[in-house]
Enzyme design. Structure first.
Site, PDB file in Angstrom:
ATOM      1  N   ASP A  60       0.946  -6.848   6.073  1.00  0.00           N
ATOM      2  CA  ASP A  60       1.324  -5.693   5.249  1.00  0.00           C
ATOM      3  C   ASP A  60       2.434  -4.878   5.906  1.00  0.00           C
ATOM      4  O   ASP A  60       3.257  -4.281   5.209  1.00  0.00           O
ATOM      5  CB  ASP A  60       0.101  -4.816   4.935  1.00  0.00           C
ATOM      6  CG  ASP A  60       0.243  -4.137   3.585  1.00  0.00           C
ATOM      7  OD1 ASP A  60       0.609  -4.826   2.616  1.00  0.00           O
ATOM      8  OD2 ASP A  60       0.031  -2.914   3.488  1.00  0.00           O
ATOM      9  N   GLU A 101       3.843   5.558   6.876  1.00  0.00           N
ATOM     10  CA  GLU A 101       3.059   4.330   6.840  1.00  0.00           C
ATOM     11  C   GLU A 101       3.510   3.366   7.939  1.00  0.00           C
ATOM     12  O   GLU A 101       2.674   2.750   8.603  1.00  0.00           O
ATOM     13  CB  GLU A 101       3.260   3.688   5.466  1.00  0.00           C
ATOM     14  CG  GLU A 101       2.025   3.044   4.899  1.00  0.00           C
ATOM     15  CD  GLU A 101       2.194   2.791   3.409  1.00  0.00           C
ATOM     16  OE1 GLU A 101       2.165   3.779   2.653  1.00  0.00           O
ATOM     17  OE2 GLU A 101       2.383   1.639   3.016  1.00  0.00           O
ATOM     18  N   GLU A 153       1.962   0.525  -5.982  1.00  0.00           N
ATOM     19  CA  GLU A 153       1.220   1.627  -5.363  1.00  0.00           C
ATOM     20  C   GLU A 153      -0.170   1.785  -5.988  1.00  0.00           C
ATOM     21  O   GLU A 153      -1.159   2.023  -5.290  1.00  0.00           O
ATOM     22  CB  GLU A 153       2.005   2.943  -5.504  1.00  0.00           C
ATOM     23  CG  GLU A 153       3.360   2.967  -4.792  1.00  0.00           C
ATOM     24  CD  GLU A 153       3.267   3.030  -3.273  1.00  0.00           C
ATOM     25  OE1 GLU A 153       2.470   2.275  -2.673  1.00  0.00           O
ATOM     26  OE2 GLU A 153       4.012   3.832  -2.668  1.00  0.00           O
ATOM     27  N   GLU A 223      -0.203  -9.453  -5.801  1.00  0.00           N
ATOM     28  CA  GLU A 223      -1.222  -8.678  -5.070  1.00  0.00           C
ATOM     29  C   GLU A 223      -2.472  -9.535  -4.805  1.00  0.00           C
ATOM     30  O   GLU A 223      -3.022  -9.508  -3.708  1.00  0.00           O
ATOM     31  CB  GLU A 223      -1.595  -7.403  -5.827  1.00  0.00           C
ATOM     32  CG  GLU A 223      -0.502  -6.333  -5.816  1.00  0.00           C
ATOM     33  CD  GLU A 223      -0.284  -5.671  -4.446  1.00  0.00           C
ATOM     34  OE1 GLU A 223      -1.194  -5.707  -3.594  1.00  0.00           O
ATOM     35  OE2 GLU A 223       0.817  -5.141  -4.232  1.00  0.00           O
TER      36      GLU A 223
HETATM   37  C1  HMH Z   1       0.888  -5.807  -0.516  1.00  0.00           C
HETATM   38  N1  HMH Z   1       0.909  -3.811  -1.923  1.00  0.00           N
HETATM   39  C2  HMH Z   1       0.974  -4.320  -0.697  1.00  0.00           C
HETATM   40  N2  HMH Z   1       1.117  -3.533   0.375  1.00  0.00           N
HETATM   41  C3  HMH Z   1       1.211  -2.198   0.232  1.00  0.00           C
HETATM   42  N3  HMH Z   1       1.348  -1.420   1.338  1.00  0.00           N
HETATM   43  C4  HMH Z   1       1.135  -1.612  -1.052  1.00  0.00           C
HETATM   44  C5  HMH Z   1       0.981  -2.477  -2.117  1.00  0.00           C
HETATM   45  C6  HMH Z   1       1.185  -0.117  -1.306  1.00  0.00           C
HETATM   46  O1  HMH Z   1       2.091   0.552  -0.566  1.00  0.00           O
END
Ligand code: HMH
Length: 234
Positions: A60, A101, A153, A223
């Protein structure tokens, strides 16, 4: 909702409901596949494998680094195409939270002994980043980009907010992760993105609405693949 009576009836969608609402109804099962994935349910009930969590964390971080230029390209479109100057502030707020983040990922990675510099991007991640890149071009309409931005998001917000609901047994080490995306402020920010998307879609041509719908569906599929990748052994 307040302007529902003024909305033109768009071909192929039910009248008087916002476009994003129509999509969520139409694709409810796949949306739930993305927001109630076994990886998320495992975080909620405490059964998640920490090696999966660490894999997700590293992947991520890479994703978020690709997400930043996509959000920047959406910001540019908002300056050129948006009829509302407040859009820029919402998107800029999103960029600021992505900045936090990235720092959070670094801190979290060191806590879990994950070396972010040696993460190898997995196929699902590479494909998702390529998809984002394809949407960065200036030819892509603002309505399409902002819909995709909202969907990306919203999936995280809904997923992690579900972990925080009554009855969860989140491992203490993962509490912060759930709060990062599941908190109310993040929920309000997602609602602002959704309102912008609905306003743009409401004024868009049927062709652009269709393009946005296809892209929304692609986000959900990416996702699900992203969570799958996190659960699966490499
Ligand atoms: C795969 N989808 C993914 N990572 C993230 N950080 C977000 C959505 C939301 O910011």
């Amino acid at each position: 909702m307040e302007s529902a009576a003024n909305k033109p009836v768009t071909e192929g969608t039910e009248s008087n409901i916002p476009v994003t609402e129509a999509w969520l109804r139409k694709y409810r099962f796949i949306y739930e596949g993305a927001t109630r994935h076994p990886f998320i349910l495992g975080i909620r009930d405490g059964s998640v494998d920490f090696s999966s969590f660490k894999r997700w964390l590293g992947q991520d971080y890479i994703f978020v680094r690709s997400f930043v230029p996509f959000v920047a390209s959406t910001l540019m479109k908002s300056c050129k195409e948006s009829g509302n100057e407040l859009d820029m502030e919402v998107i800029l707020g999103g960029m600021a939270s992505l900045n936090d983040e990235i720092n959070w990922f670094k801190k979290e990675a060191s806590k879990f002994h994950v070396s972010l510099t040696s993460v190898i991007p997995q196929n699902a991640n590479i494909k998702y980043c390529r998809f984002l890149e394809s949407l960065m071009s200036p030819e892509i309409e603002y309505a399409v980009a902002i819909s995709v931005f909202w969907a990306i998001e919203a999936v995280y917000q809904e997923s992690f907010a579900h972990c925080l609901e009554e009855g969860g047994k989140i491992p203490q080490e993962l509490q912060e992760t759930c709060e990062r995306w599941g908190n109310e402020g993040f929920g309000a920010y997602c609602k602002s993105l959704r309102d912008i998307a609905d306003r743009c879609l409401n004024n868009a041509s049927p062709e652009v609405i269709s393009k946005a719908e296809v892209s929304f569906l692609s986000v959900l599929e990416h996702e699900v693949e992203f969570w799958n990748m996190s659960v699966r052994e490499i």
